[in-house]
Design a protein around this motif. Sequence first.
Motif, PDB file in Angstrom:
ATOM      1  N   THR A  61       0.796  -1.371   0.099  1.00  0.00           N
ATOM      2  CA  THR A  61      -0.083  -0.082   0.113  1.00  0.00           C
ATOM      3  C   THR A  61       0.817   1.121   0.024  1.00  0.00           C
ATOM      4  OG1 THR A  61      -1.835  -0.976   1.220  1.00  0.00           O
ATOM      5  CG2 THR A  61      -1.894   1.302   1.352  1.00  0.00           C
ATOM      6  N   LEU A  62       1.924   1.246   0.921  1.00  0.00           N
ATOM      7  CA  LEU A  62       2.887   2.493   0.755  1.00  0.00           C
ATOM      8  C   LEU A  62       3.325   2.581  -0.564  1.00  0.00           C
ATOM      9  CD1 LEU A  62       4.750   1.868   4.175  1.00  0.00           C
ATOM     10  CD2 LEU A  62       3.014   3.724   3.724  1.00  0.00           C
ATOM     11  N   ALA A  63       3.850   1.639  -1.111  1.00  0.00           N
ATOM     12  CA  ALA A  63       4.436   1.411  -2.525  1.00  0.00           C
ATOM     13  C   ALA A  63       3.352   2.083  -3.521  1.00  0.00           C
ATOM     14  CB  ALA A  63       4.992   0.279  -3.097  1.00  0.00           C
ATOM     15  N   SER A 270      -8.452   3.311   2.082  1.00  0.00           N
ATOM     16  CA  SER A 270      -7.331   2.205   2.367  1.00  0.00           C
ATOM     17  C   SER A 270      -7.462   1.865   3.988  1.00  0.00           C
ATOM     18  CB  SER A 270      -6.069   2.767   2.264  1.00  0.00           C
ATOM     19  OG  SER A 270      -4.999   1.880   2.508  1.00  0.00           O
ATOM     20  N   TYR A 271      -7.522   3.020   4.752  1.00  0.00           N
ATOM     21  CA  TYR A 271      -7.843   2.897   6.056  1.00  0.00           C
ATOM     22  C   TYR A 271      -9.057   2.042   6.421  1.00  0.00           C
ATOM     23  CZ  TYR A 271      -8.873   4.204  11.011  1.00  0.00           C
ATOM     24  OH  TYR A 271      -9.313   4.173  12.338  1.00  0.00           O
ATOM     25  N   GLY A 272     -10.177   2.475   5.834  1.00  0.00           N
ATOM     26  CA  GLY A 272     -11.377   1.645   6.195  1.00  0.00           C
ATOM     27  C   GLY A 272     -11.352   0.266   5.877  1.00  0.00           C
ATOM     28  N   THR A 394      -0.708   7.174   6.165  1.00  0.00           N
ATOM     29  CA  THR A 394      -0.829   5.801   6.503  1.00  0.00           C
ATOM     30  C   THR A 394       0.523   5.341   6.983  1.00  0.00           C
ATOM     31  OG1 THR A 394      -1.347   5.384   4.118  1.00  0.00           O
ATOM     32  CG2 THR A 394      -0.375   3.466   5.079  1.00  0.00           C
ATOM     33  N   ALA A 395       1.532   6.260   7.121  1.00  0.00           N
ATOM     34  CA  ALA A 395       2.699   6.153   7.949  1.00  0.00           C
ATOM     35  C   ALA A 395       2.369   6.657   9.287  1.00  0.00           C
ATOM     36  CB  ALA A 395       4.034   7.079   7.335  1.00  0.00           C
ATOM     37  N   LEU A 396       1.692   7.539   9.236  1.00  0.00           N
ATOM     38  CA  LEU A 396       1.230   7.969  10.896  1.00  0.00           C
ATOM     39  C   LEU A 396       0.246   6.958  11.586  1.00  0.00           C
ATOM     40  CD1 LEU A 396       0.639  11.914  10.276  1.00  0.00           C
ATOM     41  CD2 LEU A 396       2.505  10.775  11.581  1.00  0.00           C
ATOM     42  N   PRO A 407      -3.412  10.520  11.844  1.00  0.00           N
ATOM     43  CA  PRO A 407      -3.870  11.003  10.712  1.00  0.00           C
ATOM     44  C   PRO A 407      -4.821  12.302  10.938  1.00  0.00           C
ATOM     45  CG  PRO A 407      -3.780   9.061  10.737  1.00  0.00           C
ATOM     46  CD  PRO A 407      -3.481   9.175  12.243  1.00  0.00           C
ATOM     47  N   THR A 408      -5.843  12.226  11.905  1.00  0.00           N
ATOM     48  CA  THR A 408      -6.750  13.366  12.091  1.00  0.00           C
ATOM     49  C   THR A 408      -5.790  14.436  12.451  1.00  0.00           C
ATOM     50  OG1 THR A 408      -8.161  11.898  13.007  1.00  0.00           O
ATOM     51  CG2 THR A 408      -8.653  13.985  13.556  1.00  0.00           C
ATOM     52  N   LEU A 409      -4.967  14.507  13.167  1.00  0.00           N
ATOM     53  CA  LEU A 409      -4.089  15.722  13.774  1.00  0.00           C
ATOM     54  C   LEU A 409      -3.423  16.278  12.412  1.00  0.00           C
ATOM     55  CD1 LEU A 409      -2.324  14.781  16.973  1.00  0.00           C
ATOM     56  CD2 LEU A 409      -3.911  16.492  16.664  1.00  0.00           C
TER      57      LEU A 409
END
Length: 443
Positions: A61-63, A270-272, A394-396, A407-409
């Motif tokens: 996913t990161l790639a 992606s998160y969901g 995604t990294a956070l 991610p919210t911040l």
Amino acid sequence: MSERSGPAGVATVTDAEARKVAFGAFVGTALEWYDFFLYGTAASLVFNRLFFATGDPLVATLAAFASFAVGFAARPLGAVIFGHLGDRIGRKRCLIITVTLIGAVTALIGLLPDYFAIGVAAPILLTLLRLLQGVAVGGEWGGAVTLAVEHAPPERRGRYAAMPQIGSPIGTLLSSGAFLAVSTLPPEAFDSWGWRLPFLAAFPLLGVALWLRRRLEESPLFAQLLEEDERASSPVRQVLATAWPQLLVGAGTALLGVGGFYLITTFVISYGTSTLGMPRWLLLTATLVAAAVEILVLILGGRLAERYGPARVTVAGAAGSALVAFPAFWMIDTTAALAVVTGVTVVTALLSVPYAVSGALLTELFPPHLRYSGVALSANIAGVASGFVPLAATALLALGGGSSVLPTLLLVGISLVTGGCGLAAPRLFAGRDRVTTAGATTA
């Protein structure tokens, strides 16, 4: 030809011509964002598995999101190339080139073999096509907004500048709707050929966009600059040398409308699906509902810009986005369908307020002979940062152990940057143009 002369030799166009140009700009940007958002959705659902295949889903996913970001990194190059050409040879010619390149590249992605067919060449070719797409997009939006504004009466610039912005939610509706339709296919059919259909649909959409673009008139303001030989010899260099404060402030005001949008759509899909285990159709439906509401917000935002000024509207939208960021993610984290759709829609609506007035604000920051370059560079500096937002989020998310707090911040921080730049913008406005529309007067 609807252009004619006005008082004191000032060029004018009719209001009907202004509407036609704004509509042509809207159709082109709808195709632009359809193609661009299509890649973002595919990066979340397809490219991570079929083009960046690894044993680790997070790494894949990161790639995929890194290749998504490449398109944004290439946008300043497009802004430099087409900004220079747009301020030298004309707005219309550049817009025909950019929309052709965007459509052709998107269709080629739909024909590209995946990793399991051609190995490592697949992600390399995909990334190269994404880079070309980014170059074209880098010159598209700035030219479309510039052309729309330069045909508009001063007192109605807010609504005409918002027209190209409506291309964004329309592009989202088309791209998400297309993926929602093909996602109903059996998994084997979706992976082998189903995901390609939305990309191949770029061919007929390109034909419509080209037909409309070729019927538009060149900007009367640019024609006046040609006649009076007032074009800048090197507009990009002049913007960087003399208008860099406008450039940075303009980029900051544009950041939330693009970067925040990708966080609440591309990252949240992606998160969901990956972290919260929600079905794809639910996240795509949330995106569709949010895009439909965004259209109404953009229309309203254009009117508000005419009444209160684009800078004030930008600040208000940024403040609202910061305030609802945590409540919206709390709703998404419940995984309840109604709460998820509501959370995505509310944030999208508020961050769309600054986006609605971005064209009106950016065109006020730069004088006519530097406008295409200045608007394109500002928007695409913001675009570069925005392209890395899903990757950063995604990294956070990984850093926070799967919690949505970091991610919210990030969304709150982006909102504060846009709000601060909105406060600074009025001090840098360049002033009114000499070109007006029939029945309107210059200030």
